[in-house]
Scaffold this motif. Structure first.
Motif, PDB file in Angstrom:
ATOM      1  N   ALA A  55       0.827  -1.205   0.000  1.00 23.21           N
ATOM      2  CA  ALA A  55       0.000   0.000   0.000  1.00 23.21           C
ATOM      3  C   ALA A  55       0.861   1.254   0.000  1.00 23.21           C
ATOM      4  O   ALA A  55       0.561   2.234  -0.699  1.00 23.21           O
ATOM      5  CB  ALA A  55      -0.917  -0.001   1.222  1.00 23.21           C
ATOM      6  N   LYS A  56       1.972   1.250   0.749  1.00 18.18           N
ATOM      7  CA  LYS A  56       2.830   2.423   0.816  1.00 18.18           C
ATOM      8  C   LYS A  56       3.618   2.633  -0.480  1.00 18.18           C
ATOM      9  O   LYS A  56       3.857   3.764  -0.896  1.00 18.18           O
ATOM     10  CB  LYS A  56       3.778   2.321   2.010  1.00 18.18           C
ATOM     11  CG  LYS A  56       3.076   2.598   3.316  1.00 18.18           C
ATOM     12  CD  LYS A  56       2.379   3.944   3.265  1.00 18.18           C
ATOM     13  CE  LYS A  56       1.361   4.142   4.346  1.00 18.18           C
ATOM     14  NZ  LYS A  56       0.615   5.399   4.176  1.00 18.18           N
ATOM     15  N   VAL A  57       4.028   1.543  -1.123  1.00 15.52           N
ATOM     16  CA  VAL A  57       4.709   1.668  -2.418  1.00 15.52           C
ATOM     17  C   VAL A  57       3.780   2.335  -3.428  1.00 15.52           C
ATOM     18  O   VAL A  57       4.175   3.247  -4.177  1.00 15.52           O
ATOM     19  CB  VAL A  57       5.182   0.299  -2.929  1.00 15.52           C
ATOM     20  CG1 VAL A  57       5.630   0.380  -4.387  1.00 15.52           C
ATOM     21  CG2 VAL A  57       6.317  -0.235  -2.062  1.00 15.52           C
ATOM     22  N   ALA A  58       2.518   1.905  -3.443  1.00 13.73           N
ATOM     23  CA  ALA A  58       1.551   2.506  -4.371  1.00 13.73           C
ATOM     24  C   ALA A  58       1.296   3.964  -4.015  1.00 13.73           C
ATOM     25  O   ALA A  58       1.194   4.834  -4.899  1.00 13.73           O
ATOM     26  CB  ALA A  58       0.240   1.715  -4.321  1.00 13.73           C
ATOM     27  N   ASN A  59       1.248   4.275  -2.718  1.00 13.36           N
ATOM     28  CA  ASN A  59       0.971   5.649  -2.294  1.00 13.36           C
ATOM     29  C   ASN A  59       2.118   6.596  -2.645  1.00 13.36           C
ATOM     30  O   ASN A  59       1.899   7.730  -3.106  1.00 13.36           O
ATOM     31  CB  ASN A  59       0.718   5.666  -0.787  1.00 13.36           C
ATOM     32  CG  ASN A  59      -0.061   6.891  -0.343  1.00 13.36           C
ATOM     33  OD1 ASN A  59      -1.000   7.297  -1.016  1.00 13.36           O
ATOM     34  ND2 ASN A  59       0.335   7.468   0.777  1.00 13.36           N
ATOM     35  N   TYR A  94      -3.481   7.188 -12.258  1.00 14.21           N
ATOM     36  CA  TYR A  94      -3.864   7.673 -10.936  1.00 14.21           C
ATOM     37  C   TYR A  94      -4.902   6.751 -10.296  1.00 14.21           C
ATOM     38  O   TYR A  94      -4.801   6.382  -9.129  1.00 14.21           O
ATOM     39  CB  TYR A  94      -4.417   9.097 -11.057  1.00 14.21           C
ATOM     40  CG  TYR A  94      -4.722   9.733  -9.726  1.00 14.21           C
ATOM     41  CD1 TYR A  94      -3.731  10.345  -8.980  1.00 14.21           C
ATOM     42  CD2 TYR A  94      -6.021   9.719  -9.213  1.00 14.21           C
ATOM     43  CE1 TYR A  94      -4.011  10.941  -7.762  1.00 14.21           C
ATOM     44  CE2 TYR A  94      -6.309  10.297  -7.991  1.00 14.21           C
ATOM     45  CZ  TYR A  94      -5.300  10.912  -7.270  1.00 14.21           C
ATOM     46  OH  TYR A  94      -5.577  11.489  -6.056  1.00 14.21           O
ATOM     47  N   ALA A  95      -5.919   6.377 -11.102  1.00 13.33           N
ATOM     48  CA  ALA A  95      -6.955   5.475 -10.572  1.00 13.33           C
ATOM     49  C   ALA A  95      -6.365   4.131 -10.174  1.00 13.33           C
ATOM     50  O   ALA A  95      -6.729   3.552  -9.143  1.00 13.33           O
ATOM     51  CB  ALA A  95      -8.055   5.291 -11.613  1.00 13.33           C
ATOM     52  N   GLY A  96      -5.405   3.622 -10.994  1.00 15.26           N
ATOM     53  CA  GLY A  96      -4.795   2.327 -10.675  1.00 15.26           C
ATOM     54  C   GLY A  96      -4.016   2.360  -9.372  1.00 15.26           C
ATOM     55  O   GLY A  96      -4.124   1.445  -8.541  1.00 15.26           O
ATOM     56  N   LEU A  97      -3.224   3.421  -9.161  1.00 11.87           N
ATOM     57  CA  LEU A  97      -2.437   3.515  -7.935  1.00 11.87           C
ATOM     58  C   LEU A  97      -3.332   3.707  -6.705  1.00 11.87           C
ATOM     59  O   LEU A  97      -3.093   3.120  -5.646  1.00 11.87           O
ATOM     60  CB  LEU A  97      -1.437   4.667  -8.045  1.00 11.87           C
ATOM     61  CG  LEU A  97      -0.252   4.419  -8.990  1.00 11.87           C
ATOM     62  CD1 LEU A  97       0.595   5.676  -9.117  1.00 11.87           C
ATOM     63  CD2 LEU A  97       0.602   3.260  -8.489  1.00 11.87           C
ATOM     64  N   ARG A  98      -4.361   4.563  -6.844  1.00 10.66           N
ATOM     65  CA  ARG A  98      -5.270   4.754  -5.726  1.00 10.66           C
ATOM     66  C   ARG A  98      -6.015   3.480  -5.376  1.00 10.66           C
ATOM     67  O   ARG A  98      -6.223   3.140  -4.211  1.00 10.66           O
ATOM     68  CB  ARG A  98      -6.275   5.873  -6.042  1.00 10.66           C
ATOM     69  CG  ARG A  98      -5.685   7.269  -5.994  1.00 10.66           C
ATOM     70  CD  ARG A  98      -5.153   7.561  -4.612  1.00 10.66           C
ATOM     71  NE  ARG A  98      -4.578   8.899  -4.527  1.00 10.66           N
ATOM     72  CZ  ARG A  98      -3.874   9.330  -3.507  1.00 10.66           C
ATOM     73  NH1 ARG A  98      -3.629   8.518  -2.487  1.00 10.66           N
ATOM     74  NH2 ARG A  98      -3.380  10.555  -3.487  1.00 10.66           N
ATOM     75  N   LEU A  99      -6.425   2.741  -6.400  1.00 16.94           N
ATOM     76  CA  LEU A  99      -7.109   1.469  -6.175  1.00 16.94           C
ATOM     77  C   LEU A  99      -6.185   0.471  -5.491  1.00 16.94           C
ATOM     78  O   LEU A  99      -6.590  -0.243  -4.568  1.00 16.94           O
ATOM     79  CB  LEU A  99      -7.617   0.903  -7.503  1.00 16.94           C
ATOM     80  CG  LEU A  99      -8.325  -0.457  -7.412  1.00 16.94           C
ATOM     81  CD1 LEU A  99      -9.563  -0.349  -6.528  1.00 16.94           C
ATOM     82  CD2 LEU A  99      -8.700  -0.965  -8.805  1.00 16.94           C
ATOM     83  N   ALA A 100      -4.926   0.458  -5.923  1.00 17.37           N
ATOM     84  CA  ALA A 100      -3.960  -0.458  -5.310  1.00 17.37           C
ATOM     85  C   ALA A 100      -3.746  -0.103  -3.834  1.00 17.37           C
ATOM     86  O   ALA A 100      -3.675  -0.984  -2.968  1.00 17.37           O
ATOM     87  CB  ALA A 100      -2.641  -0.408  -6.066  1.00 17.37           C
TER      88      ALA A 100
END
Length: 618
Positions: A55-59, A94-100
């Motif tokens: 989650a932190k990598v995606a954030n 952006y949507a992909g990273l937020r979803l991840a």
């Protein structure tokens, strides 16, 4: 027949008290004490940490993406690539990273829920069991309201501590390390030093002020527990409060506790405002320094506009959770304080404990012996002085004497609510010292009808069946009939489903005592203790139940503690206690023939009963 005072013997040392409270431990010691409760779920913890890192990598990737998108917008007016780059690239990435980020966060919480709730359940159950294992001395001294509040706060603190650690503090630390790595690799070390300096000042300030504030939290806890204890005690003794018209007095005492709690709350809130103001000053200063340096880089051409956007996004993502780090640290400190209180309960000394290698009690005949027993509740208050007598197998021995002679103490020692201290004699069953056998096996073979009967706030059925959980309704009714309470129960609207109220207050003293007799008869143990078992009954019911008790004690070893001598006249032997010593012993007829202390007590009681009967006739 033997008569006369027991030979004077040296008094044994008094039984040690329940022990001092555990010394105050450090936060790290409290955390170390918590780890064994999490160890059974270590694989779930590891999986939750993996989801946390994901989650932190995606954030952290979101600001990096924004940098490249902003830089890619440096297109000339009318360039057809703008329509492609902006909507598609920005929205999808952006949507992909937020979803991840959301997906990994929810998976972490899903995996870890069983850990926090399971550990909380385990420690609450352990505290509950430990409290039941503590001696009667602890429970006579405890304050129920404060004790329950300590357990409630401690259980809640465990869940909060684990939640804050895994869901906020650890993710923030991981994110800080990732951001520092990106800043150090992509830009110069100045950004890293500014961030590290701000973090160091922030953490030192937060920890220092929060440590100072912790004492106010302790004051709040103590004031809250004290006020709650007074309120619970007053409610439990509702009738006594009413008897003496002391409602205003109890309200005043409760108000004193609430006022102390309010003062501690005000101090806590005032220092919290000081903490928050200082934290905001540190954050604002570091934000200005970072953005000033980034703006200079853009003006000089060393950085792009996308770099400025990325640094700004990093700072926002970083300082939003850091803004709550002080609150979280305070909550963690509060949780550790509450846990420390509950762990202190777990570390309370067990005054009566099973000896290492203790074996189950093996009852063959049921011979009970008190051998030169000395005992004192406190060193300055000796109760028993060399008491010796035997209860033969299948016989009934009665102990009589004035109030304070030590009669009920014998029952408590036989039940091992207290232990005879070393050198203070011994109590044995079939030659086995009670201190050398397990408490569970001892209490399984003894049934007691206490002088002060306390019932659960449940149904009559539940309270009688408590003597042998899992028994049938027919067995409960048979015990109730033997105790002469079945007809009364059947006459109530709800019968055996009638609620008895807090501590059985909906029943009269005689009704409570008959319920206690019924559940002991239902247990049907080989050894019985009747401690003033019929003291709350009228004469007619006493005679009826006395016959049932005699029938129940047939073939069993029974210790009868009585004030009314007529109830023990047919005992195998009567032991007269006076000032903690055996003054006389023998059968009823033998003791009357001696003309001693027992004969005097008998004459006085007979005269009193005759006067009472004459008054009734009049």
């Amino acid at each position: 027949m033997r008569r006369g005072p027991a030979l004077p013997l040296p008094e044994a040392p008094a039984v040690a008290g329940p022990g001092a409270r555990a010394p105050e431990r450090s936060d790290w010691q409290t955390l170390a004490r918590l780890l064994p409760y999490l160890w059974p779920w270590r694989y779930r913890v590891a999986l939750a940490l993996a989801f946390l890192i994901g989650a932190k990598v995606a954030n952290v990737s979101v600001p990096v993406l924004l940098k490249y998108l902003v830089d890619s917008l440096d297109l000339k007016t009318g360039d057809p690539r703008a329509l492609l780059v902006v909507p598609v690239g920005l929205l999808l990435a952006y949507a992909g990273l937020r979803l991840a980020t959301s997906l990994f966060t929810e998976l972490r919480e899903l995996v870890f829920a069983k850990v926090s709730f399971g550990a909380s359940k385990q420690i609450a159950l352990q505290v509950f069991a430990h409290l039941h294992a503590l001696s009667l001395r602890f429970h006579l001294e405890r304050q129920t309201g404060g004790l329950t509040r300590d357990i409630e706060r401690g259980t809640r603190a465990l869940q909060s501590l684990v939640s804050y650690s895994l869901y906020t503090i650890l993710p923030t630390l991981i994110e800080v390390m990732m951001v520092l790595a990106v800043l150090g690799v992509r830009f110069d070390a100045g950004y890293v030093w500014i961030t590290l300096s701000a973090l160091a000042v922030y953490i030192v300030y937060t920890v220092s002020v929060t440590e100072w504030r912790t004492r106010f939290r302790r004051e709040m806890n103590e004031s809250d527990s004290r006020a709650n204890s007074r309120a619970i005690d007053a409610l439990l003794n509702y009738e006594t409060v009413k008897y003496f018209n002391n409602e205003a007095f109890e309200a005043s005492r409760y108000n004193e506790g609430l006022e102390a709690f309010r003062r501690a709350q005000v101090k806590s809130q005032t220092t919290l405002s000081l903490l928050n103001t200082g934290q905001q000053l540190v954050i604002a200063t570091s934000l200005v320094a970072m953005l000033w340096r980034a703006t200079e880089g853009v003006v000089d051409g060393r950085l792009t506009l996308g770099d400025l956007v990325m640094i700004n996004a990093f700072l926002i993502q970083l300082y939003i959770p850091l803004n709550f780090l002080g609150v979280l640290y305070r909550e963690v400190k509060q949780s550790l304080t509450d846990l420390e209180k509950m762990f202190g309960l777990l570390e309370r000394h067990r005054e009566v404990d099973d000896a290492p290698g203790a074996l189950p009690l093996a009852v063959r005949e049921g011979v009970v012996r008190f051998e030169d027993v000395h005992f004192a509740y406190e060193p300055s208050r000796p109760i028993l002085h060399g008491v010796s007598f035997e209860i033969p197998a299948g016989k009934t021995v009665a102990v009589v004497g004035p109030s304070g002679a030590g009669k009920s103490t014998l029952a408590r020692l036989l039940y091992r609510f207290y232990d005879v201290s070393a050198g203070g004699g011994a109590i044995t069953i079939d030659g086995q010292d009670l201190r050398a056998v397990t408490q569970a096996s001892l209490r399984a073979v003894i049934g007691i009808v206490p002088q002060d009967t306390v019932l659960f706030n449940d149904t009559v059925q539940y309270n009688i069946a408590y003597g042998r959980p899992g028994c049938s309704r027919e067995e409960v009714e048979a015990a109730a009939k033997a105790a002469h309470i079945h007809d009364f129960i059947a006459s109530t609207p709800k019968g055996y489903e009638t609620m008895v109220g807090e501590r059985g207050l909906k029943l009269s003293g005689g009704e409570k005592q008959r319920v206690a007799i019924a559940r002991t008869l239902l247990k049907n143990p080989p050894i019985l203790i009747f401690d003033e078992a019929t003291s709350a009954l009228d004469s007619a019911n006493e005679r009826a139940i006395q016959a049932e008790l005699k029938s129940a004690a047939a073939g069993k070893t029974a210790l009868v503690i009585a004030h009314r001598l007529s109830t023990v006249a047919d005992a195998h032997e009567i032991v007269v206690l006076e000032a903690g010593r055996v003054a006389e012993r023998g059968s009823h007829a033998e003791l009357l023939a001696l003309g001693g202390r027992y004969a005097e007590m008998w004459r006085l009681q007979q005269a009193g009963e005759s006067a009472e009967l004459e008054g009734d006739d009049g």
